[in-house]
Design an enzyme around this catalytic site. Structure first.
Site, PDB file in Angstrom:
ATOM      1  N   GLY A 122      77.467  28.843  16.091  1.00  0.00           N
ATOM      2  CA  GLY A 122      76.192  28.244  15.684  1.00  0.00           C
ATOM      3  C   GLY A 122      75.074  28.534  16.674  1.00  0.00           C
TER       4      GLY A 122
ATOM      5  CG  ASN B 104      73.757  17.435  16.252  1.00  0.00           C
ATOM      6  OD1 ASN B 104      72.631  17.733  15.848  1.00  0.00           O
ATOM      7  ND2 ASN B 104      74.017  17.199  17.510  1.00  0.00           N
TER       8      ASN B 104
ATOM      9  CB  SER C 224      79.456  26.738  13.856  1.00  0.00           C
ATOM     10  OG  SER C 224      80.466  26.745  14.839  1.00  0.00           O
TER      11      SER C 224
ATOM     12  CB  THR D 204      84.666  45.315  19.693  1.00  0.00           C
ATOM     13  OG1 THR D 204      84.349  46.552  20.338  1.00  0.00           O
ATOM     14  CG2 THR D 204      85.913  45.478  18.842  1.00  0.00           C
TER      15      THR D 204
ATOM     16  CB  CYS E 154      75.540  20.027  23.713  1.00  0.00           C
ATOM     17  SG  CYS E 154      76.366  20.684  22.281  1.00  0.00           S
TER      18      CYS E 154
HETATM   19  C1  LIG Z   1      77.856  22.367  16.953  1.00  0.00           C
HETATM   20  C2  LIG Z   1      76.469  22.656  16.549  1.00  0.00           C
HETATM   21  C3  LIG Z   1      75.825  23.831  16.964  1.00  0.00           C
HETATM   22  C4  LIG Z   1      76.479  24.818  17.890  1.00  0.00           C
HETATM   23  O1  LIG Z   1      77.499  25.546  17.285  1.00  0.00           O
HETATM   24  P1  LIG Z   1      78.564  26.327  18.207  1.00  0.00           P
HETATM   25  O2  LIG Z   1      79.371  27.119  17.227  1.00  0.00           O
HETATM   26  O3  LIG Z   1      79.357  25.296  18.920  1.00  0.00           O
HETATM   27  O4  LIG Z   1      77.768  27.207  19.122  1.00  0.00           O
HETATM   28  C5  LIG Z   1      74.544  24.056  16.515  1.00  0.00           C
HETATM   29  N1  LIG Z   1      73.919  23.175  15.715  1.00  0.00           N
HETATM   30  C6  LIG Z   1      74.505  22.035  15.300  1.00  0.00           C
HETATM   31  C7  LIG Z   1      73.759  21.114  14.390  1.00  0.00           C
HETATM   32  C8  LIG Z   1      75.793  21.733  15.710  1.00  0.00           C
HETATM   33  O5  LIG Z   1      76.356  20.600  15.310  1.00  0.00           O
END
Ligand SMILES: *Cc1c(COP(=O)(O)O)cnc(C)c1O
Length: 385
Positions: free
Chosen positions: A69, A147, A195, A233, A321
């Site tokens: 993501g 999130n 993601s 790759t 995060c």
């Molecule tokens: C988890 C998340 C991301 C980041 O995705 P990753 O694959 O962990 O880098 C970005 N945006 C939202 C809303 C998320 O919940």
């Protein structure tokens, strides 16, 4: 252990792991090679691309594989930004850091970034968005589902406003994909981030949907993989796993939504009924089916997490995060929450493997733990819990 942190990551599905293993063992070749190993790798990537596309009703040619993501968001923002130097980019105050940080970086490079406010439920107002569009606007990026609090934004309306003005619309749909039906054609979305590890696939892989006809500049240069838009790759095993996770999510979408909604409502209603001075945050209706976000007055969320963990419940205060940096949630701040309300917040996110029994057990544990913490709370006098 009861796992209620599915917004942070999910358990890999057994069938996903099985689909991946051959590409980590005997089928290890470089997919760019001419020989059989290469061809089989390419074929597997092609199949996965079809599955990812199908989940959001895109064309396979519109799916660009990334490392997740975060990279998808960076690719969308920078990829459009590079084509439109010094332009205006509109986003919101409640985006994930994987949008906010690249936006701050773009500001340093001369872009005019507008961060839209939200109401107390975390909703962006499409009229406010429209008022902020100008001749110089190249891109609007508003997340699909939040999130932290689970609020679902008015994506269709926002996309319509952008389309009318010929402005590109991106959405970070990492939390929404696989949780609610998403049809990029019907919604009129130009760019969409997803993601794998949020939908029971492996970590370190994701995709950016880039609508046919939308042109982006690559941010990673090299051997020219992914039509030159993302060199390096290909992570074949991860891509295969992501494709399988999308297929499973699509085939079970209706069932999963009703299952998660039932678990979520059971958990949420029982907590609100059995524990005093608790509020449910986020929009009560426009909400992801797996999200419960609460504020327990007089309780410190971090203490609550530790106590829950000791008692066998894995939860979160919000965004995984931001835990490392211990900063107050920017999402709750934007929703106008007081410091106390932010401190007392807890996020419980259910997944496809949770059970009703686990919800009952969680409420029981939560009730005890909240009582314990409130007994020693400095706010004991202020509130009568
Ligand atoms: C988890 C998340 C991301 C980041 O995705 P990753 O694959 O962990 O880098 C970005 N945006 C939202 C809303 C998320 O919940």
């Amino acid at each position: 252990m009861i796992y209620l942190d599915n917004a942070a990551s999910t358990q890999i599905h057994g069938e996903v792991l099985d689909a991946m293993l051959p590409y980590l063992k005997e089928q290890f070749g470089n997919p760019s090679s001419i020989h059989r190993y290469g061809r089989l790798g390419q074929k597997a990537i092609g199949k996965a691309r079809k599955e990812v596309a199908k989940l959001i009703n895109a064309e396979p040619s519109e799916i660009l594989f990334t490392s997740g993501g975060t990279e998808s968001n960076n690719t969308a923002l920078r990829g459009i930004g590079k084509k439109n130097p010094n332009s205006r980019i509109i986003t919101s105050l409640i985006e994930h850091d994987a949008i906010l940080e690249p936006c701050k970086n773009l500001e340093k490079d001369g872009f005019d970034v507008v961060y839209l406010p939200v109401d107390k439920f975390g909703l962006v107002d499409p009229a406010t968005l429209e008022n902020n569009l100008n001749e110089n606007t190249s891109l609007v990026s508003i997340m699909f589902g939040n999130n932290e609090v689970g609020t679902i934004e008015p994506i269709s309306e926002i996309a319509k406003i952008c389309r009318k003005r010929n402005i590109i619309f991106h959405t970070d749909a990492v939390q929404a994909v696989g949780k609610i039906p998403i049809d990029v054609k019907e919604l009129g979305i130009d760019l969409l981030s997803m993601s794998s590890h949020k939908i029971n696939g492996p970590k370190g892989v994701g995709a950016l949907y880039v609508k046919n006809g939308i042109s982006i500049d690559p941010i990673i240069l090299g051997g020219g993989q992914e039509k030159g838009l993302r060199s390096g790759t290909e992570n074949v095993a991860n891509i295969v796993g992501f494709g399988k996770a999308c297929e499973i999510a699509r085939l079970n979408l209706v069932n999963n939504i009703s299952k998660m909604t039932e678990l979520r409502n059971h958990l949420s209603n029982k907590i609100l009924k059995e524990i005093s001075s608790v509020t449910l945050n986020g929009d009560p209706d426009k909400r992801l089916p797996n999200n419960v976000h609460l504020t327990f007055l007089g309780v410190n969320g971090e203490d609550l997490l530790i106590k829950l963990d000791e008692n066998g419940v894995a939860a979160s205060t919000g965004s995984a995060c931001s835990v490392h940096i211990q900063k107050a949630s920017h999402v709750l701040q934007a929703m106008g929450f007081s410091h106390e309300q932010i401190t007392g917040s807890l996020r419980l996110t259910v997944g496809i493997s949770n059970t009703i029994e686990e919800m009952d057990e969680t409420v029981k544990i939560l009730k005890t733990v909240v009582e314990e913490l409130r007994a020693v709370s400095p706010f004991k006098e202020k509130y009568s819990f």
